[in-house]
Structures are given as structure tokens and as C-alpha cells.
Design a protein around this motif. Structure first.
Motif, PDB file in Angstrom:
ATOM      1  N   CYS A  51      46.401  72.813  36.852  1.00 26.37           N
ATOM      2  CA  CYS A  51      46.677  71.779  37.843  1.00 26.37           C
ATOM      3  C   CYS A  51      47.292  72.331  39.128  1.00 26.37           C
ATOM      4  N   LYS A  52      47.415  73.655  39.211  1.00 25.49           N
ATOM      5  CA  LYS A  52      48.120  74.249  40.334  1.00 25.49           C
ATOM      6  C   LYS A  52      47.543  75.633  40.613  1.00 25.49           C
ATOM      7  N   LEU A  53      47.401  75.964  41.867  1.00 25.47           N
ATOM      8  CA  LEU A  53      46.913  77.278  42.278  1.00 25.47           C
ATOM      9  C   LEU A  53      47.979  78.324  41.949  1.00 25.47           C
ATOM     10  N   GLY A  54      47.564  79.464  41.353  1.00 26.97           N
ATOM     11  CA  GLY A  54      48.565  80.462  41.013  1.00 26.97           C
ATOM     12  C   GLY A  54      48.009  81.846  40.778  1.00 26.97           C
ATOM     13  N   LYS A  55      48.785  82.843  41.100  1.00 27.72           N
ATOM     14  CA  LYS A  55      48.470  84.253  40.860  1.00 27.72           C
ATOM     15  C   LYS A  55      49.774  84.944  40.507  1.00 27.72           C
ATOM     16  N   GLY A  56      49.766  85.751  39.446  1.00 29.10           N
ATOM     17  CA  GLY A  56      50.980  86.454  39.046  1.00 29.10           C
ATOM     18  C   GLY A  56      52.091  85.496  38.618  1.00 29.10           C
ATOM     19  N   VAL A  57      51.737  84.478  37.864  1.00 29.48           N
ATOM     20  CA  VAL A  57      52.693  83.447  37.436  1.00 29.48           C
ATOM     21  C   VAL A  57      53.633  84.017  36.373  1.00 29.48           C
ATOM     22  N   GLY A  58      54.910  83.810  36.536  1.00 27.45           N
ATOM     23  CA  GLY A  58      55.887  84.224  35.531  1.00 27.45           C
ATOM     24  C   GLY A  58      55.809  83.307  34.317  1.00 27.45           C
TER      25      GLY A  58
END
Length: 189
Positions: A51-58
Motif C-alpha cells: 500500500c506504500k512505495l518503498g525501497k530499503g524498508v527497515g
């Protein structure tokens, strides 16, 4: 939109794969065994929608990247996979063909999914029941790991994986439920 898939071996070691949306099998449509498949196996899986754009999410923030949850079944053309591996080729073709990833309707996530269960019945016999907390990796760990390699985009599906594969045959009927509610019901043709 893409399908991000977790793949486990018997030791729980993990790899990721990406499928195109051509692999989706929706609306409880029957799965037709392709002429190239020979023997076919499947793995029931928990499915999340990004539901959310992300890269390298912790990992500690990964729960913010999905709000909807459902179930799915990944199909594998076992004979084709063995043939490709014997030739030293990538086996991805054996699990990324049209209709190789069934998906249920998804519903809004309420609370932690780790306590949730899903069960696969083949011909009215429960052949696999799994609690999400028993998966080798939590959904949050999968999201964090996948986002190291692939940009998460709104609408992507994450297939959380499972092990081992289960053989299916033409004529089988698969039913998959999440927390006791049946979400998938289709035949193998």
C-alpha cells in the motif's frame, strides 16, 4: 504491478522471485494444467498487497507497507523445472507461466497477522494447515528483505511462501481458507 514471491528450501533458506501480472489466476477460475507441465505441484501461501512505495524498508517499519491480506496458491511445472535445471538454465519459467499464481479476494488487515491461520483442502481433505507465526520468516522480514532488491510499488502482491510443495492432478478441487473463512475454491483441469 508485480508479484514478489518468497521461495524456501527444506532448511528454511530464502530466495526472492518476481512474476509478472500474467501469472495471476483470479476470481476462483479453474487452473488448467499447461501442455508443457507434465507433473504439477503447488504451495498455499499468505498474500499481502503493498500500500506504500518503498525501497530499503527497515523491518520495524515494514508493517506499514501492507493493509490488505488474502491467500493464494503458487503452481510449479515440476518436470519442466527439472529439465531446465539439468540443462543449467534458470527454472523461473516453470513457475511464472500464465495462471501460475491463484489469488483470493483480499480484506483489510486487523491487528497482527502472525496469529492468523490458513488451510488448504484438496478434495475435501485438509492437506496443509499453517499458522503465519510458523512461517520461516515473518511478513515484515520478507518485506524488508524484498525491498533491498526490488522497489515496492502500490498494488504489488507479496506471496509469503511456504514449504514443501504438494502434488496436484487434473480433477482435484482446491479450497483455501484464511482464519476459517473459505476464500478460494477452484478445480484443476
Amino acid at each position: 504491478m508485480k508479484l514478489l514471491c518468497a521461495e524456501y528450501n527444506g532448511a528454511g533458506e530464502l530466495a526472492y522471485s518476481v512474476l509478472g501480472d500474467n501469472a495471476l489466476l483470479r476470481n476462483n477460475e479453474d487452473f488448467y494444467v499447461p501442455d508443457f507441465a507434465g507433473t504439477v505441484s503447488c504451495v498455499p501461501q499468505l498474500v499481502l498487497r503493498v500500500c506504500k512505495l518503498g525501497k530499503g524498508v527497515g523491518e520495524r517499519f515494514a508493517g506499514r507497507y501492507y493493509e490488505e491480506v488474502g491467500v493464494g496458491v503458487r503452481f510449479y511445472a515440476d518436470d519442466l523445472e527439472r529439465s531446465l535445471l539439468d540443462k543449467g538454465l534458470s527454472p523461473s519459467q516453470a513457475s511464472s507461466f500464465d495462471g501460475s499464481a491463484a489469488i483470493s479476494s483480499l480484506s483489510r488487515r486487523e491487528g497482527s497477522v502472525e496469529e492468523w491461520t490458513y488451510a488448504l483442502r484438496v478434495n475435501d481433505t485438509v492437506v496443509r494447515e499453517c499458522r503465519v507465526e510458523d512461517l520461516p520468516h515473518t511478513p515484515e522480514r520478507l518485506i524488508a528483505g524484498m525491498s533491498r532488491y526490488y522497489m515496492l510499488k502500490i498494488g504489488d502482491f507479496i506471496y509469503c511462501g511456504g514449504f514443501p510443495r504438494l502434488a496436484v492432478r487434473i480433477g482435484d478441487r482446491l479450497r483455501l481458507s484464511l482464519n476459517g473463512t473459505e476464500l478460494l475454491d477452484f478445480g484443476i483441469k
